[in-house]
Design a protein around this motif. Structure first.
Motif, PDB file in Angstrom:
ATOM      1  N   SER A   1       0.709  -1.187  -0.060  1.00  0.00           N
ATOM      2  CA  SER A   1       0.026  -0.066   0.080  1.00  0.00           C
ATOM      3  C   SER A   1       0.981   1.408  -0.054  1.00  0.00           C
ATOM      4  N   LYS A   2       1.989   1.313   0.838  1.00  0.00           N
ATOM      5  CA  LYS A   2       2.833   2.392   0.873  1.00  0.00           C
ATOM      6  C   LYS A   2       3.487   2.516  -0.432  1.00  0.00           C
TER       7      LYS A   2
ATOM      8  N   TYR B   1       0.824   4.035  -2.952  1.00  0.00           N
ATOM      9  CA  TYR B   1       0.847   5.499  -2.640  1.00  0.00           C
ATOM     10  C   TYR B   1       2.030   6.533  -2.716  1.00  0.00           C
ATOM     11  N   LYS B   2       3.105   6.176  -2.397  1.00  0.00           N
ATOM     12  CA  LYS B   2       4.322   6.787  -2.485  1.00  0.00           C
ATOM     13  C   LYS B   2       4.669   7.064  -4.139  1.00  0.00           C
TER      14      LYS B   2
ATOM     15  N   ILE C   1       0.302   6.710  -6.932  1.00  0.00           N
ATOM     16  CA  ILE C   1      -0.729   7.766  -6.751  1.00  0.00           C
ATOM     17  C   ILE C   1       0.009   9.307  -6.735  1.00  0.00           C
TER      18      ILE C   1
ATOM     19  N   TYR D   1      -4.886  -2.580  -7.073  1.00  0.00           N
ATOM     20  CA  TYR D   1      -5.931  -2.356  -6.032  1.00  0.00           C
ATOM     21  C   TYR D   1      -6.448  -3.662  -5.801  1.00  0.00           C
TER      22      TYR D   1
ATOM     23  N   ALA E   1      -7.550   2.783   3.327  1.00  0.00           N
ATOM     24  CA  ALA E   1      -6.601   3.537   2.579  1.00  0.00           C
ATOM     25  C   ALA E   1      -6.448   3.321   1.187  1.00  0.00           C
ATOM     26  N   ASN E   2      -6.527   2.045   0.827  1.00  0.00           N
ATOM     27  CA  ASN E   2      -6.515   1.919  -0.910  1.00  0.00           C
ATOM     28  C   ASN E   2      -7.639   2.206  -1.619  1.00  0.00           C
TER      29      ASN E   2
ATOM     30  N   MET F   1      -7.234   6.003  -2.033  1.00  0.00           N
ATOM     31  CA  MET F   1      -6.454   6.154  -3.162  1.00  0.00           C
ATOM     32  C   MET F   1      -7.257   6.322  -4.604  1.00  0.00           C
TER      33      MET F   1
ATOM     34  N   LEU G   1      -5.885  12.767   0.562  1.00  0.00           N
ATOM     35  CA  LEU G   1      -4.400  12.401   0.647  1.00  0.00           C
ATOM     36  C   LEU G   1      -3.941  12.485   1.964  1.00  0.00           C
TER      37      LEU G   1
ATOM     38  N   VAL H   1      -5.177   9.189   4.111  1.00  0.00           N
ATOM     39  CA  VAL H   1      -4.332   8.032   3.595  1.00  0.00           C
ATOM     40  C   VAL H   1      -2.870   7.932   4.175  1.00  0.00           C
ATOM     41  N   ALA H   2      -2.288   9.375   4.139  1.00  0.00           N
ATOM     42  CA  ALA H   2      -0.856   9.328   4.845  1.00  0.00           C
ATOM     43  C   ALA H   2      -0.735   9.164   6.293  1.00  0.00           C
TER      44      ALA H   2
END
Length: 580
Positions: free
Chosen positions: A364-365, A368-369, A372, A420, A450-451, A454, A564, A567-568
């Motif tokens: 997931s990280k 995201y980083k 996304i 996803y 969180a996903n 995203m 955003l 999620v962070a």
């Protein structure tokens, strides 16, 4: 020699009963205490003494050094344990496995368990009918415990005795009187037996019975025990073959640690055995050099003393061993894959709930980083490097007027949708497979949320992208200014998030507070109107269509900012996601 094919089959069958008993008992103990054991292991610190204690306690409780070592390899593979932590746990596991030898020696040779073993099986079988899972596993443990000693009794009866088979003694005497060569031969026999049987406990049981029957002298039995210490490392090395470099390093460290112990013991072999013989007499036993019946106790004492000495000798060399292992098995970067292909979600990670969770967090990280972050910045017509830089955002907006030709929808289908789906499927599998505790269940739920957010962020970015490009190409300076304000607002949040998750200078708390303030502003902005847009409409500086887009995107931008940040917070806002 009166020992035929039927006798060999009986010996193999007896060994099978013993091994089955060990497996049933170990599996039951893992189910009874496994969650707690893994939780302790997953929350370890780098303190080497704590690591040794943890390894010793886990192996003593679950009665299987192989299970502990495989757990350590899996946790290293998932990044839950560092190499130095893993080495210290394995050191403790080597001491913990000596408990099995004492169990066999005391209850198998000193006390006759055969009389009560069958009643214990009956008791355990009755407990397995309970509706409570815990009681069922206690029943399985009792059955396994009893089967060990039934198997041990069968082994003693199936093993040919010297009186009726004098040929064995004459056969073995050829190999027991060759000095150090004999030691090396029996060390090799112990290693091969452990590799073939895949259980150092079973090899130890065979060694103890061979001693008690007078087959081999004390020195040869001790050499076999040293061989078992080498052979038991094979299990972890085999498991690490399909794992990443971290697991391979851990397995190789186990092998090196045990090999070093065997090497120094071979140098001090005879003096050390003399010391063990003296120690046995001090504890009230007879000398293993005189009475064959005293050898099992002496061998158990040798096994325990050797592993304790080896651990405390090499305890001070954990870091050099780790550096040596890192040199022979260097770090390997993840192979370049298409982003939509999962990098951390593998079947091996579904072995334990802890490894499954850490894999979900990592995946997931990574999404995201990387993905996304790329899609949102490019949708705003900004380069990622500008967000990561120290440039003033006003200047970044001024220099980011060129259309980056970003197709958000295409990026979603090629880089996000598949990954996803894989994350959600992996998370659901973990929920169904494991009996997760409250904290773990909450963590899986948060990862799913969180996903989902995203994906929603990408949908917001898609809507925003079209209007940003239109505004940049428009001759209306007022419209450009408003959209530059939107872009700057999101860029500011992305930069704080970048600094928050990077956090190289220990400023996590500072950035966390900034994110909270930005999220609160976004929440309030969603509910309020934008005065600058109202002013543009009153002065007739923008068209009705432009005003409609601005109002929609005003809400859209603030909603995106809120997601955003959320999620962070879900992925990075906790010091330890497994425990918090």
């Amino acid at each position: 020699m009166k020992y035929g094919f039927t006798d060999v089959l009986q010996l193999i069958g007896a060994l099978g009963v013993f091994l089955f008993g060990m497996k049933v008992m170990s599996d039951a103990l893992l189910k009874l205490a496994g969650n707690k054991m893994r939780s302790i292991l997953a929350t370890m610190t780098s303190n080497r003494f704590l690591g040794i204690t943890t390894g010793f306690l886990i192996t003593s409780v679950i009665q299987s050094s192989s299970a502990t070592t495989l757990m350590v390899v899996s946790f290293s593979n998932a990044g839950l344990l560092t190499l130095t932590e893993a080495i210290s746990v394995i050191m403790g596991a080597n001491i913990g496995t000596t408990i099995t030898a004492w169990l066999i020696t005391i209850l198998g040779f000193k006390v006759s368990m055969s009389a009560i073993a069958l009643p214990l099986v009956g008791l355990g079988f009755g407990l397995t009918f309970s509706k409570k899972d815990k009681t069922k596993e206690i029943g399985n443990f009792v059955i396994g415990f009893a089967l060990i000693f039934i198997g041990l009794q069968f082994l003693k009866e199936a093993m040919p005795d010297i009186k009726n088979n004098p040929g064995i003694l004459s056969f073995l005497s050829r190999y027991t009187d060759l000095g150090y060569l004999s030691i090396l031969i029996f060390l090799l026999i112990g290693t091969i037996l452990t590799v073939v049987i895949q259980s150092s406990s079973a090899t130890m049981a065979l060694t103890l019975i061979m001693c008690a029957q007078g087959w081999i002298p004390f020195e040869m039995a001790a050499a076999m025990v040293l061989g078992e210490n080498v052979g038991t490392t094979i299990t972890a090395n085999l498991a690490a073959l399909v794992a990443n470099y971290k697991a391979k390093q851990t397995a190789r460290a186990h092998l090196i640690f045990n090999l070093i112990g065997v090497l120094w013991m071979l140098i001090l072999f005879y003096p050390f055995l003399k010391f063990i013989g003296w120690l046995s007499v001090q504890f009230g036993s007879e000398s293993p050099y005189i009475t064959a019946a005293a050898i099992p106790v002496a061998i158990s004492l040798f096994h325990t003393t050797f592993n304790i000495c080896n651990t405390f000798l090499l305890l001070w060399f954990i870091n050099p061993i780790a550096r040596f292992v890192e040199r022979i098995i260097p770090e390997r970067l993840l192979p370049e894959k298409a982003v939509e292909e999962a990098k951390f979600l593998t079947a091996n990670q579904l072995k334990y709930p802890e490894t499954a969770l850490i894999s979900l967090i990592k995946e997931s990280k990574y999404l995201y980083k990387n993905t996304i972050f790329e899609i949102v910045t490019h949708a705003l017509n900004i380069h990622r490097e500008d967000i990561k830089s120290d440039k003033k955002l006003k200047q970044v907006m001024k220099n980011s007027q060129e259309d980056l030709k970003t197709d958000v929808e295409d990026l979603y289908y090629t880089k996000v949708k598949s990954i996803y789906g894989q994350i959600i499927r992996f998370a659901t599998t973990a929920q169904n497979k494991f009996n997760l505790n409250k904290e773990q269940a909450n963590m899986v739920g948060e990862i799913k949320i969180a996903n989902r957010k995203m994906v929603e962020i990408i949908k917001d970015a898609k809507e925003l992208n079209k209007n940003v490009i239109y505004a940049l190409n428009s001759d209306n300076k007022h419209l450009q200014k408003e959209y530059d304000g939107f872009r700057k607002k999101v860029a500011k949040v992305l930069r704080v998030i970048y600094l928050f998750r990077k956090d190289n200078n220990g400023d996590s708390k500072k950035y966390e507070e900034k994110l909270k303030a930005l999220k609160q502003d976004a929440k309030e902005n969603i509910r309020s109107s934008n005065k600058s847009i109202d002013k543009l409409i009153r002065k007739d500086l923008i068209t009705v269509e432009m005003a409609s887009s601005l109002f929609n995107d005003y809400t859209n931008v603030n909603d995106m900012i809120k997601k955003l940040i959320e999620v962070a917070e879900l992925l990075y806002g906790k010091t330890d996601p497994l425990i918090e």
